[in-house]
Write a protein that holds these residues in place. Structure first.
Motif, PDB file in Angstrom:
ATOM      1  N   ALA A 109       0.945  -0.902  -0.172  1.00 20.20           N
ATOM      2  CA  ALA A 109       0.044   0.161   0.141  1.00 20.20           C
ATOM      3  C   ALA A 109       0.777   1.489   0.094  1.00 20.20           C
ATOM      4  CB  ALA A 109      -1.106   0.043   1.364  1.00 20.20           C
ATOM      5  N   SER A 110       0.298   2.495  -0.389  1.00 22.49           N
ATOM      6  CA  SER A 110       1.213   3.682  -0.808  1.00 22.49           C
ATOM      7  C   SER A 110       0.699   4.651   0.251  1.00 22.49           C
ATOM      8  CB  SER A 110       2.033   3.696  -2.250  1.00 22.49           C
ATOM      9  OG  SER A 110       2.040   2.954  -2.480  1.00 22.49           O
ATOM     10  N   LEU A 111       1.371   5.130   0.888  1.00 24.80           N
ATOM     11  CA  LEU A 111       0.413   6.460   1.700  1.00 24.80           C
ATOM     12  C   LEU A 111       1.587   7.980   1.173  1.00 24.80           C
ATOM     13  CD1 LEU A 111      -0.272   4.902   4.923  1.00 24.80           C
ATOM     14  CD2 LEU A 111      -1.851   5.582   2.825  1.00 24.80           C
ATOM     15  N   HIS A 154       5.057   7.862   0.753  1.00 18.72           N
ATOM     16  CA  HIS A 154       5.626   8.826  -0.853  1.00 18.72           C
ATOM     17  C   HIS A 154       5.830  10.299   0.017  1.00 18.72           C
ATOM     18  CE1 HIS A 154       3.256   6.735  -4.076  1.00 18.72           C
ATOM     19  NE2 HIS A 154       4.475   6.435  -3.882  1.00 18.72           N
ATOM     20  N   ARG A 155       7.704  10.649   0.018  1.00 16.44           N
ATOM     21  CA  ARG A 155       8.116  11.593   0.006  1.00 16.44           C
ATOM     22  C   ARG A 155       7.444  12.534  -0.006  1.00 16.44           C
ATOM     23  NH1 ARG A 155      13.138  10.597   2.209  1.00 16.44           N
ATOM     24  NH2 ARG A 155      14.449   8.943   2.327  1.00 16.44           N
ATOM     25  N   PRO A 156       7.118  14.258   0.583  1.00 14.20           N
ATOM     26  CA  PRO A 156       6.326  15.230   0.184  1.00 14.20           C
ATOM     27  C   PRO A 156       6.277  15.602  -0.621  1.00 14.20           C
ATOM     28  CG  PRO A 156       6.515  15.323   2.110  1.00 14.20           C
ATOM     29  CD  PRO A 156       7.460  14.659   1.494  1.00 14.20           C
ATOM     30  N   THR A 157       7.887  15.455  -1.984  1.00  8.33           N
ATOM     31  CA  THR A 157       8.493  16.088  -3.138  1.00  8.33           C
ATOM     32  C   THR A 157       7.616  15.142  -4.016  1.00  8.33           C
ATOM     33  OG1 THR A 157      10.055  14.436  -3.041  1.00  8.33           O
ATOM     34  CG2 THR A 157      10.762  17.316  -2.426  1.00  8.33           C
ATOM     35  N   ARG A 158       7.586  14.117  -3.790  1.00  4.96           N
ATOM     36  CA  ARG A 158       6.973  12.980  -4.695  1.00  4.96           C
ATOM     37  C   ARG A 158       5.303  12.975  -5.069  1.00  4.96           C
ATOM     38  NH1 ARG A 158       7.975   9.963  -9.141  1.00  4.96           N
ATOM     39  NH2 ARG A 158       6.820   7.943  -9.252  1.00  4.96           N
ATOM     40  N   TRP A 159       4.435  13.246  -3.242  1.00  6.33           N
ATOM     41  CA  TRP A 159       3.051  13.225  -3.721  1.00  6.33           C
ATOM     42  C   TRP A 159       2.690  14.459  -4.879  1.00  6.33           C
ATOM     43  CZ3 TRP A 159       0.261  16.255  -0.148  1.00  6.33           C
ATOM     44  CH2 TRP A 159       0.838  16.264   0.825  1.00  6.33           C
ATOM     45  N   GLN A 160       3.764  15.394  -3.558  1.00  4.40           N
ATOM     46  CA  GLN A 160       2.643  17.095  -4.052  1.00  4.40           C
ATOM     47  C   GLN A 160       3.162  17.427  -5.949  1.00  4.40           C
ATOM     48  OE1 GLN A 160       4.739  19.119  -1.008  1.00  4.40           O
ATOM     49  NE2 GLN A 160       3.011  18.911   0.485  1.00  4.40           N
ATOM     50  N   ASP A 161       4.545  16.678  -6.629  1.00  2.05           N
ATOM     51  CA  ASP A 161       4.437  16.823  -7.569  1.00  2.05           C
ATOM     52  C   ASP A 161       3.223  16.354  -9.170  1.00  2.05           C
ATOM     53  OD1 ASP A 161       5.538  16.508 -10.251  1.00  2.05           O
ATOM     54  OD2 ASP A 161       7.193  15.413  -9.823  1.00  2.05           O
ATOM     55  N   PRO A 162       2.768  18.003  -9.506  1.00  5.93           N
ATOM     56  CA  PRO A 162       1.304  17.312 -10.526  1.00  5.93           C
ATOM     57  C   PRO A 162       2.167  16.669 -11.415  1.00  5.93           C
ATOM     58  CG  PRO A 162       2.897  19.406 -10.492  1.00  5.93           C
ATOM     59  CD  PRO A 162       2.916  19.054  -9.434  1.00  5.93           C
ATOM     60  N   THR A 163       2.468  16.202 -12.004  1.00 10.21           N
ATOM     61  CA  THR A 163       3.148  15.125 -12.684  1.00 10.21           C
ATOM     62  C   THR A 163       3.198  13.483 -12.305  1.00 10.21           C
ATOM     63  OG1 THR A 163       5.051  14.907 -12.247  1.00 10.21           O
ATOM     64  CG2 THR A 163       4.718  16.491 -14.022  1.00 10.21           C
ATOM     65  N   THR A 199       1.007  10.722 -11.053  1.00  9.04           N
ATOM     66  CA  THR A 199      -0.598  10.607 -11.397  1.00  9.04           C
ATOM     67  C   THR A 199      -1.234   9.845 -10.491  1.00  9.04           C
ATOM     68  OG1 THR A 199      -0.073  10.594 -13.745  1.00  9.04           O
ATOM     69  CG2 THR A 199      -0.850  12.801 -13.279  1.00  9.04           C
ATOM     70  N   LEU A 200       0.390   8.158 -10.549  1.00 11.36           N
ATOM     71  CA  LEU A 200      -0.369   7.184  -9.841  1.00 11.36           C
ATOM     72  C   LEU A 200      -0.312   6.887  -9.585  1.00 11.36           C
ATOM     73  CD1 LEU A 200       2.255   4.784 -12.754  1.00 11.36           C
ATOM     74  CD2 LEU A 200      -0.011   5.474 -12.672  1.00 11.36           C
ATOM     75  N   ARG A 201      -1.294   7.897  -8.573  1.00 10.92           N
ATOM     76  CA  ARG A 201      -1.647   8.133  -6.666  1.00 10.92           C
ATOM     77  C   ARG A 201      -3.535   8.637  -6.630  1.00 10.92           C
ATOM     78  NH1 ARG A 201      -1.785  13.368  -5.654  1.00 10.92           N
ATOM     79  NH2 ARG A 201      -1.583  12.869  -3.033  1.00 10.92           N
ATOM     80  N   ALA A 202      -3.879   8.181  -5.420  1.00  7.41           N
ATOM     81  CA  ALA A 202      -5.007   8.449  -5.894  1.00  7.41           C
ATOM     82  C   ALA A 202      -5.495  10.484  -5.147  1.00  7.41           C
ATOM     83  CB  ALA A 202      -5.507   8.086  -3.924  1.00  7.41           C
ATOM     84  N   PRO A 203      -6.411  11.345  -6.019  1.00  7.95           N
ATOM     85  CA  PRO A 203      -5.521  12.336  -6.107  1.00  7.95           C
ATOM     86  C   PRO A 203      -5.781  13.067  -5.300  1.00  7.95           C
ATOM     87  CG  PRO A 203      -7.077  11.593  -7.392  1.00  7.95           C
ATOM     88  CD  PRO A 203      -6.169  10.465  -7.168  1.00  7.95           C
ATOM     89  N   ALA A 204      -6.991  12.949  -4.382  1.00  9.31           N
ATOM     90  CA  ALA A 204      -7.083  13.710  -2.966  1.00  9.31           C
ATOM     91  C   ALA A 204      -6.176  13.077  -2.317  1.00  9.31           C
ATOM     92  CB  ALA A 204      -8.865  13.125  -2.740  1.00  9.31           C
ATOM     93  N   ALA A 205      -5.394  12.402  -1.484  1.00 10.47           N
ATOM     94  CA  ALA A 205      -4.854  11.866  -1.013  1.00 10.47           C
ATOM     95  C   ALA A 205      -4.101  12.859  -0.092  1.00 10.47           C
ATOM     96  CB  ALA A 205      -3.887  10.491  -0.591  1.00 10.47           C
TER      97      ALA A 205
END
Length: 128
Positions: free
Chosen positions: A8-10, A48-57, A59-65
């Motif tokens: 799982a990824s968070l 996922h590090r903040p630099t990863r999940w906050q990167d708008p490019t 997209t392989l994540r839950a968009p609202a997470a």
């Protein structure tokens, strides 16, 4: 046919605190530029590090997470006293429990809950 859950990824907010916390609990961990992977048996959690999940490019994540969004349950293979001792040793504050629960094994269990530094809920379940 699905055989189980691999990972799982968070998203993670406070990388340093999260790494220290999960290391303090004794988890096997691996770090990369994008994530910190925490291993539990043959499964893992990717934070996922903040630099990863906050990167708008990315997209392989839950968009609202956004942190905290995790509610994870671990099976504890030991006694309630051993779990308490382990959590006390890691200075993890119990927020609830032990309380009776029904687990994924469709069996009765007892659970203890704590929160990690990002406030994700962690449940430790002991099957009875």
């Amino acid at each position: 046919m699905i055989a189980g859950i691999d990972h799982a990824s968070l998203p993670m907010r406070d990388t340093d605190a999260m790494v220290a916390f999960y290391r303090g609990l004794g988890f096997d961990m691996r770090e990369s530029a994008a994530a910190v992977s925490v291993y539990i048996g043959s499964q893992m959690i990717n934070f996922h590090r903040p630099t990863r999940w906050q990167d708008p490019t990315f997209t392989l994540r839950a968009p609202a997470a956004k942190p905290p969004c995790g509610d994870l349950c671990f099976v504890w293979d030991g006694t309630a006293a051993a779990l308490k001792s382990w959590l006390d040793g890691a200075k993890a504050k119990v927020v609830e429990g032990p309380v009776p629960r029904q687990g994924g094994r469709k069996a009765n269990a007892s659970s203890v809950y704590i929160r990690d530094p990002d406030s994700n809920l962690l449940e430790f379940m002991i099957y009875v």
